[in-house]
Motif scaffolding. Sequence first.
Motif, PDB file in Angstrom:
ATOM      1  N   LYS A  37       1.047  -1.103  -0.093  1.00  0.00           N
ATOM      2  CA  LYS A  37      -0.040  -0.127   0.008  1.00  0.00           C
ATOM      3  C   LYS A  37       0.901   1.098   0.108  1.00  0.00           C
ATOM      4  O   LYS A  37       0.491   2.134  -0.966  1.00  0.00           O
ATOM      5  N   LEU A  38       2.087   1.090   0.847  1.00  0.00           N
ATOM      6  CA  LEU A  38       2.769   2.435   0.930  1.00  0.00           C
ATOM      7  C   LEU A  38       3.468   2.493  -0.480  1.00  0.00           C
ATOM      8  O   LEU A  38       3.521   3.837  -0.811  1.00  0.00           O
ATOM      9  N   GLN A  39       3.916   1.634  -1.164  1.00  0.00           N
ATOM     10  CA  GLN A  39       4.698   1.686  -2.375  1.00  0.00           C
ATOM     11  C   GLN A  39       3.626   2.406  -3.232  1.00  0.00           C
ATOM     12  O   GLN A  39       3.969   3.124  -4.251  1.00  0.00           O
ATOM     13  N   ASN A  40       2.458   1.746  -3.320  1.00  0.00           N
ATOM     14  CA  ASN A  40       1.575   2.199  -4.263  1.00  0.00           C
ATOM     15  C   ASN A  40       1.155   3.918  -3.971  1.00  0.00           C
ATOM     16  O   ASN A  40       1.179   4.648  -5.039  1.00  0.00           O
ATOM     17  N   ASP A  41       1.168   4.054  -2.767  1.00  0.00           N
ATOM     18  CA  ASP A  41       0.744   5.738  -2.386  1.00  0.00           C
ATOM     19  C   ASP A  41       2.144   6.331  -2.824  1.00  0.00           C
ATOM     20  O   ASP A  41       2.071   7.388  -3.299  1.00  0.00           O
ATOM     21  N   ILE A  42       3.242   6.046  -2.562  1.00  0.00           N
ATOM     22  CA  ILE A  42       4.680   6.587  -3.093  1.00  0.00           C
ATOM     23  C   ILE A  42       4.459   6.933  -4.578  1.00  0.00           C
ATOM     24  O   ILE A  42       4.590   7.927  -5.140  1.00  0.00           O
ATOM     25  N   ARG A  43       4.028   5.737  -5.223  1.00  0.00           N
ATOM     26  CA  ARG A  43       4.096   5.983  -6.785  1.00  0.00           C
ATOM     27  C   ARG A  43       3.049   7.087  -7.376  1.00  0.00           C
ATOM     28  O   ARG A  43       3.291   7.800  -8.002  1.00  0.00           O
ATOM     29  N   ILE A  44       1.919   6.941  -6.631  1.00  0.00           N
ATOM     30  CA  ILE A  44       0.982   7.886  -6.965  1.00  0.00           C
ATOM     31  C   ILE A  44       1.246   9.327  -6.320  1.00  0.00           C
ATOM     32  O   ILE A  44       1.164  10.232  -7.379  1.00  0.00           O
ATOM     33  N   LEU A  45       2.043   9.571  -5.374  1.00  0.00           N
ATOM     34  CA  LEU A  45       2.382  10.663  -4.892  1.00  0.00           C
ATOM     35  C   LEU A  45       3.377  11.520  -5.630  1.00  0.00           C
ATOM     36  O   LEU A  45       3.521  12.377  -6.293  1.00  0.00           O
ATOM     37  N   THR A  46       4.399  10.284  -6.332  1.00  0.00           N
ATOM     38  CA  THR A  46       5.382  10.835  -7.285  1.00  0.00           C
ATOM     39  C   THR A  46       4.965  11.307  -8.469  1.00  0.00           C
ATOM     40  O   THR A  46       5.436  12.278  -9.042  1.00  0.00           O
ATOM     41  N   GLU A  47       4.049  10.654  -9.021  1.00  0.00           N
ATOM     42  CA  GLU A  47       3.368  11.051 -10.211  1.00  0.00           C
ATOM     43  C   GLU A  47       2.691  12.339 -10.083  1.00  0.00           C
ATOM     44  O   GLU A  47       2.952  13.255 -11.003  1.00  0.00           O
ATOM     45  N   ARG A  48       2.008  12.688  -9.062  1.00  0.00           N
ATOM     46  CA  ARG A  48       1.357  13.778  -8.726  1.00  0.00           C
ATOM     47  C   ARG A  48       2.255  15.093  -8.295  1.00  0.00           C
ATOM     48  O   ARG A  48       2.120  16.150  -9.085  1.00  0.00           O
ATOM     49  N   LEU A  49       3.567  14.530  -7.972  1.00  0.00           N
ATOM     50  CA  LEU A  49       4.476  15.815  -7.924  1.00  0.00           C
ATOM     51  C   LEU A  49       5.162  15.885  -8.994  1.00  0.00           C
ATOM     52  O   LEU A  49       5.336  17.378  -9.403  1.00  0.00           O
ATOM     53  N   ALA A  50       5.332  15.130  -9.919  1.00  0.00           N
ATOM     54  CA  ALA A  50       5.755  15.318 -11.471  1.00  0.00           C
ATOM     55  C   ALA A  50       4.833  16.308 -11.935  1.00  0.00           C
ATOM     56  O   ALA A  50       5.292  17.302 -12.625  1.00  0.00           O
ATOM     57  N   ARG A  51       3.618  16.109 -12.144  1.00  0.00           N
ATOM     58  CA  ARG A  51       2.671  16.609 -12.883  1.00  0.00           C
ATOM     59  C   ARG A  51       2.542  18.219 -12.203  1.00  0.00           C
ATOM     60  O   ARG A  51       2.539  19.127 -12.948  1.00  0.00           O
ATOM     61  N   SER A  55       3.311  21.698 -14.275  1.00  0.00           N
ATOM     62  CA  SER A  55       2.438  22.923 -14.062  1.00  0.00           C
ATOM     63  C   SER A  55       3.069  24.286 -13.710  1.00  0.00           C
ATOM     64  O   SER A  55       3.070  25.298 -14.058  1.00  0.00           O
ATOM     65  N   LEU A  56       4.062  23.869 -12.504  1.00  0.00           N
ATOM     66  CA  LEU A  56       4.635  25.102 -11.963  1.00  0.00           C
ATOM     67  C   LEU A  56       5.600  25.722 -12.802  1.00  0.00           C
ATOM     68  O   LEU A  56       5.669  26.851 -12.895  1.00  0.00           O
ATOM     69  N   ALA A  57       6.248  24.719 -13.606  1.00  0.00           N
ATOM     70  CA  ALA A  57       7.275  25.347 -14.308  1.00  0.00           C
ATOM     71  C   ALA A  57       6.535  26.107 -15.664  1.00  0.00           C
ATOM     72  O   ALA A  57       7.189  27.247 -16.010  1.00  0.00           O
ATOM     73  N   ARG A  58       5.483  25.606 -16.045  1.00  0.00           N
ATOM     74  CA  ARG A  58       4.725  26.446 -17.134  1.00  0.00           C
ATOM     75  C   ARG A  58       4.335  27.643 -16.621  1.00  0.00           C
ATOM     76  O   ARG A  58       4.239  28.658 -17.291  1.00  0.00           O
ATOM     77  N   LYS A  59       3.793  27.526 -15.457  1.00  0.00           N
ATOM     78  CA  LYS A  59       2.981  28.744 -14.934  1.00  0.00           C
ATOM     79  C   LYS A  59       4.327  29.830 -14.554  1.00  0.00           C
ATOM     80  O   LYS A  59       3.904  30.981 -14.900  1.00  0.00           O
ATOM     81  N   MET A  60       5.353  29.575 -14.091  1.00  0.00           N
ATOM     82  CA  MET A  60       6.663  30.294 -13.770  1.00  0.00           C
ATOM     83  C   MET A  60       7.018  31.182 -15.104  1.00  0.00           C
ATOM     84  O   MET A  60       7.287  32.182 -15.220  1.00  0.00           O
ATOM     85  N   ALA A  61       6.940  30.133 -15.915  1.00  0.00           N
ATOM     86  CA  ALA A  61       7.448  30.718 -17.410  1.00  0.00           C
ATOM     87  C   ALA A  61       6.528  31.721 -17.966  1.00  0.00           C
ATOM     88  O   ALA A  61       6.725  32.908 -18.486  1.00  0.00           O
ATOM     89  N   SER A  62       5.328  31.579 -17.752  1.00  0.00           N
ATOM     90  CA  SER A  62       4.240  32.474 -17.912  1.00  0.00           C
ATOM     91  C   SER A  62       4.226  33.637 -17.250  1.00  0.00           C
ATOM     92  O   SER A  62       4.105  34.961 -17.816  1.00  0.00           O
ATOM     93  N   ARG A  63       4.370  33.593 -16.269  1.00  0.00           N
ATOM     94  CA  ARG A  63       4.690  34.637 -15.295  1.00  0.00           C
ATOM     95  C   ARG A  63       5.794  35.536 -15.825  1.00  0.00           C
ATOM     96  O   ARG A  63       6.020  36.709 -15.651  1.00  0.00           O
TER      97      ARG A  63
END
Length: 112
Positions: A37-51, A55-63
């Motif tokens: 369960k923890l490995q799955n949570d880590i995978r999900i959170l890692t993917e979320r962190l990457a997204r 998103s932050l990189a795109r928004k910072m470039a726009s700013r």
Amino acid sequence: MSHQVAFPAASLGIEDLCLKRDELNKQIRLEEEEKTKLQNDIRILTERLARINESLARKMASRNEFDKTIAETEAAYMKILESSQTLLNVLRKEAGNLSKAAESKGPVPKES
């Protein structure tokens, strides 16, 4: 004829060991489930962190583009303001010169 000799003390010792092993197996199974369960949570959170990082990189470039455009627009506005001030000062000076020139010629004679 074979004689079976019962060893009650040994039998209790083996049963006790089997119970302890079964309890340990249960704990191992639970921890393996938690690990999965923890490995799955880590995978999900890692993917979320990457997204979020993307998103932050795109928004910072726009700013940064907004900041650049704002700075350029402000600089152009200041140049226009300075030019209009200069033009206004020239117009005032020329109007003053024309007034002085008109006064030095004197009044225009009226025709009768």
